[in-house]
Design a protein around this motif. Sequence first.
Motif, PDB file in Angstrom:
ATOM      1  N   ARG A 197       0.841  -1.208   0.000  1.00  0.00           N
ATOM      2  CA  ARG A 197       0.000   0.000   0.000  1.00  0.00           C
ATOM      3  C   ARG A 197       0.871   1.251   0.000  1.00  0.00           C
ATOM      4  O   ARG A 197       0.587   2.208  -0.717  1.00  0.00           O
ATOM      5  CB  ARG A 197      -0.893  -0.011   1.242  1.00  0.00           C
ATOM      6  CG  ARG A 197      -2.131   0.822   1.125  1.00  0.00           C
ATOM      7  CD  ARG A 197      -3.163   0.445   2.132  1.00  0.00           C
ATOM      8  NE  ARG A 197      -2.641   0.280   3.469  1.00  0.00           N
ATOM      9  CZ  ARG A 197      -3.380  -0.101   4.513  1.00  0.00           C
ATOM     10  NH1 ARG A 197      -4.649  -0.367   4.359  1.00  0.00           N
ATOM     11  NH2 ARG A 197      -2.834  -0.237   5.700  1.00  0.00           N
ATOM     12  N   ARG A 198       1.936   1.228   0.782  1.00  0.00           N
ATOM     13  CA  ARG A 198       2.849   2.381   0.812  1.00  0.00           C
ATOM     14  C   ARG A 198       3.561   2.550  -0.529  1.00  0.00           C
ATOM     15  O   ARG A 198       3.743   3.677  -0.984  1.00  0.00           O
ATOM     16  CB  ARG A 198       3.897   2.218   1.917  1.00  0.00           C
ATOM     17  CG  ARG A 198       3.371   2.499   3.283  1.00  0.00           C
ATOM     18  CD  ARG A 198       4.289   3.365   4.118  1.00  0.00           C
ATOM     19  NE  ARG A 198       3.538   3.843   5.261  1.00  0.00           N
ATOM     20  CZ  ARG A 198       3.581   3.305   6.467  1.00  0.00           C
ATOM     21  NH1 ARG A 198       4.350   2.281   6.691  1.00  0.00           N
ATOM     22  NH2 ARG A 198       2.868   3.806   7.446  1.00  0.00           N
ATOM     23  N   TRP A 199       3.975   1.442  -1.129  1.00  0.00           N
ATOM     24  CA  TRP A 199       4.642   1.543  -2.432  1.00  0.00           C
ATOM     25  C   TRP A 199       3.690   2.112  -3.482  1.00  0.00           C
ATOM     26  O   TRP A 199       4.085   2.921  -4.328  1.00  0.00           O
ATOM     27  CB  TRP A 199       5.162   0.181  -2.892  1.00  0.00           C
ATOM     28  CG  TRP A 199       6.418  -0.246  -2.180  1.00  0.00           C
ATOM     29  CD1 TRP A 199       6.604  -1.390  -1.455  1.00  0.00           C
ATOM     30  CD2 TRP A 199       7.665   0.454  -2.121  1.00  0.00           C
ATOM     31  NE1 TRP A 199       7.885  -1.437  -0.951  1.00  0.00           N
ATOM     32  CE2 TRP A 199       8.557  -0.309  -1.345  1.00  0.00           C
ATOM     33  CE3 TRP A 199       8.119   1.665  -2.662  1.00  0.00           C
ATOM     34  CZ2 TRP A 199       9.873   0.080  -1.093  1.00  0.00           C
ATOM     35  CZ3 TRP A 199       9.437   2.063  -2.402  1.00  0.00           C
ATOM     36  CH2 TRP A 199      10.284   1.269  -1.625  1.00  0.00           C
ATOM     37  N   LEU A 200       2.436   1.699  -3.438  1.00  0.00           N
ATOM     38  CA  LEU A 200       1.458   2.265  -4.371  1.00  0.00           C
ATOM     39  C   LEU A 200       1.308   3.749  -4.121  1.00  0.00           C
ATOM     40  O   LEU A 200       1.216   4.554  -5.059  1.00  0.00           O
ATOM     41  CB  LEU A 200       0.103   1.552  -4.198  1.00  0.00           C
ATOM     42  CG  LEU A 200      -1.039   2.072  -5.050  1.00  0.00           C
ATOM     43  CD1 LEU A 200      -0.713   1.962  -6.538  1.00  0.00           C
ATOM     44  CD2 LEU A 200      -2.339   1.317  -4.752  1.00  0.00           C
ATOM     45  N   GLY A 201       1.296   4.149  -2.847  1.00  0.00           N
ATOM     46  CA  GLY A 201       1.237   5.563  -2.506  1.00  0.00           C
ATOM     47  C   GLY A 201       2.416   6.333  -3.068  1.00  0.00           C
ATOM     48  O   GLY A 201       2.255   7.438  -3.605  1.00  0.00           O
ATOM     49  N   VAL A 202       3.601   5.739  -2.987  1.00  0.00           N
ATOM     50  CA  VAL A 202       4.804   6.376  -3.537  1.00  0.00           C
ATOM     51  C   VAL A 202       4.643   6.593  -5.046  1.00  0.00           C
ATOM     52  O   VAL A 202       4.960   7.664  -5.572  1.00  0.00           O
ATOM     53  CB  VAL A 202       6.057   5.514  -3.245  1.00  0.00           C
ATOM     54  CG1 VAL A 202       7.253   5.972  -4.068  1.00  0.00           C
ATOM     55  CG2 VAL A 202       6.400   5.583  -1.761  1.00  0.00           C
TER      56      VAL A 202
END
Lengths: 107, 150
Positions: free
Chosen positions: A89-94
């Motif tokens: 989820r964080r990588w998608l946010g990045v």
Amino acid sequence: MPSAGVFMVLSGAVLEGVAQVCLKHSAAAQARRRGWLAAGVLLFLVEIALYTRALKTLPISVAYPVSALSYAAVVLSAFLLLGERPDHRRWLGVVLIVLGAACAIPA
Amino acid sequence: MPDPDSALRPPVAPTPLLWLGLAGTVAADSFGQVFWKRLATALPDSDDPLLLLGAAARLPATWWMTGLLLCQLLLWLAVLRRSELSFAQPLTSLSYVGVGLLSWLWLGEVLQPRTLLSVGLILAGVMLVSRSAPRRDRATAAPERASGSP
């Protein structure tokens, strides 16, 4: 070709990522805590100077969204320098932040 | 026996006061950023840091910016006392919308469609990056105690 102002904001975002890593080291370290803190604060001050310089020529409606890359820089720095493991989820946010910042940069 | 972690787990349901605090945080940040822009454009063209600092200290925009960002910090601390971080932090990204609106209304900047797309993508991205793992509800915590054994 992005302007000098955009490069300054981008550089500032990268510096913030490293600055946050320094502050994290300062919070967690047993030794050289003040050194890490000083390094982090110095990097923040350089970032502020770069951002202020960029704002002289760059519209804030461009500069502020591009500065959001600092969120991405912090996640990347934590991954590369601290061994943190962000979830998908964080990588998608990045990815979304990078795309958003790229959209803000004038053609 | 009071729960030592209770201060870290404030009530989940947002109150009107909490919404007001969040709105104030976003507004203070947005206005502070615009004053930062006004400060930057008013500074002289120089590479002398002392000259620039001196010039900045004499500009009203500097003091407005500093005051607003301090207000933002104080409001944010108040919000955090009454809210979960994973709820409040993503909402502060609404300052990207606030700055965009103020740049258009106050500074006369032209907002391109790609700027609006940019803000939307960044909002979504910041919300994903900022969200932490949800805290466990007390009713489902420590299921091993249900057996009644000491």
